[in-house]
Design an enzyme around this catalytic site. Sequence first.
Site, PDB file in Angstrom:
ATOM      1  CB  SER A 103     -51.654  66.768  22.803  1.00 37.93           C
ATOM      2  OG  SER A 103     -51.762  67.803  23.745  1.00 37.93           O
ATOM      3  CB  SER A 104     -54.445  66.473  27.606  1.00 38.85           C
ATOM      4  OG  SER A 104     -53.403  67.346  27.953  1.00 38.85           O
ATOM      5  CB  CYS A 105     -53.741  70.937  24.165  1.00 39.80           C
ATOM      6  SG  CYS A 105     -52.999  70.470  22.609  1.00 39.80           S
ATOM      7  CE1 TYR A 138     -48.592  69.284  18.730  1.00 44.12           C
ATOM      8  CE2 TYR A 138     -50.084  69.372  20.600  1.00 44.12           C
ATOM      9  CZ  TYR A 138     -49.099  68.724  19.892  1.00 44.12           C
ATOM     10  OH  TYR A 138     -48.627  67.508  20.339  1.00 44.12           O
ATOM     11  CE  LYS A 153     -49.960  65.754  17.783  1.00 48.93           C
ATOM     12  NZ  LYS A 153     -49.295  64.550  17.249  1.00 48.93           N
ATOM     13  CG  HIS A 191     -44.014  71.193  27.240  1.00 50.88           C
ATOM     14  ND1 HIS A 191     -43.495  70.442  26.207  1.00 50.88           N
ATOM     15  CD2 HIS A 191     -45.238  71.576  26.834  1.00 50.88           C
ATOM     16  CE1 HIS A 191     -44.383  70.369  25.235  1.00 50.88           C
ATOM     17  NE2 HIS A 191     -45.459  71.047  25.583  1.00 50.88           N
TER      18      HIS A 191
END
Length: 333
Positions: A108-110, A137, A141, A180
């Site tokens: 994920s981009s987070c 999270y 990841k 989201h």
Amino acid sequence: MQKNDLIFVAGHRGLVGSAIVRRLRALGFTNLLLRTRQELDLADMAAVRAMFLAERPAYVFFAAAKVGGIMANNSYPAEFIRDNLLIQLNVIDAAHASDVKKMLFLGSSCIYPKFAEQPIREESLLTGALEPTNEPYAVAKIAGIVTCRSYNRQYGTRYISAMPTNLYGEGDNFDRNGSHVLPALIRRFHEAKLAGEPEVVVWGSGTPQREFLHVDDMADASVHLMQVWAEAGRDGGIVGGPNAVNEIVNVGYGSDVSIRELAELVREIVKYEGSLIFDSSKPDGTPRKLLDSSRLQATGWSPRVELREGISRTYQWFLEHHEEARLGTATAR
Ligand code: GDP
């Protein structure tokens, strides 16, 4: 990847996994290994290992994860880190034990620092502090990426990690609090239109910028990456070069919008006539996370679904699956 290779799609009921299944089937890959959560609990190490050793999939699309929007992440931090760490270690280790040829792990981009330089390049990983609302999270990841990379280094496996930007599309989760922003707004504007409400609340200040990619584009990029990797191999190709950081590839749309602009666009598509108000008691999250996807583009891939068209399709899906979506149990076709 050959048409009759056994391909395991972990998380095939989810937004991304179901899109990957549709894409694989459309391309003629018919030998798919799919397991519901009832059939195989990915948090159960012994069960996961037994399944991999019995079935011996050649390729794995690892799209199983505990995911959610900003409020879900903020409310259930322990579950987000625990579930993701467990299923990642189980699947990655079982893939190695059963000699999976190639695996695509979805992140994920987070995972990138909250204040990473924009657009965010893959090299920004682990260069700064994370956004607190989804740190558990993100740390899980990041652990997944580093696990894949470590197995590649020590065991010579071929595990690549794709980092998608914010995804949306048919089959999304429309739950009131857990979803989201994009499905949340589609539902809220739709319900406000039906109820004739004069205004709709949008969380936060409206100023954060987000990049949205339709899930069909994500699925297309995932299959593409698996194939590019297959051609290039570990040492010669664009995504599989000797530099370990090349084992991560950003998957973005290429431009972003503010939450206010997004809300205006959803309002227009849903044909809601009332006004917007912003609830600043709700968190904004990271100010911006536009990905630099030039590494992926260099392999000849680009997205096809434009944001307005993608939202219209998602709204149409929501209308057709209203009842299941309302209960938060919708699955994609
Ligand atoms: P994020 O990209 O990880 O922050 O995930 P989200 O999609 O949950 O939130 C994106 C942005 O949209 C944040 O700035 C939220 O505050 C904002 N937002 C506005 N309205 C909503 C809503 O109804 N639900 C969610 N999840 N976010 C919203």
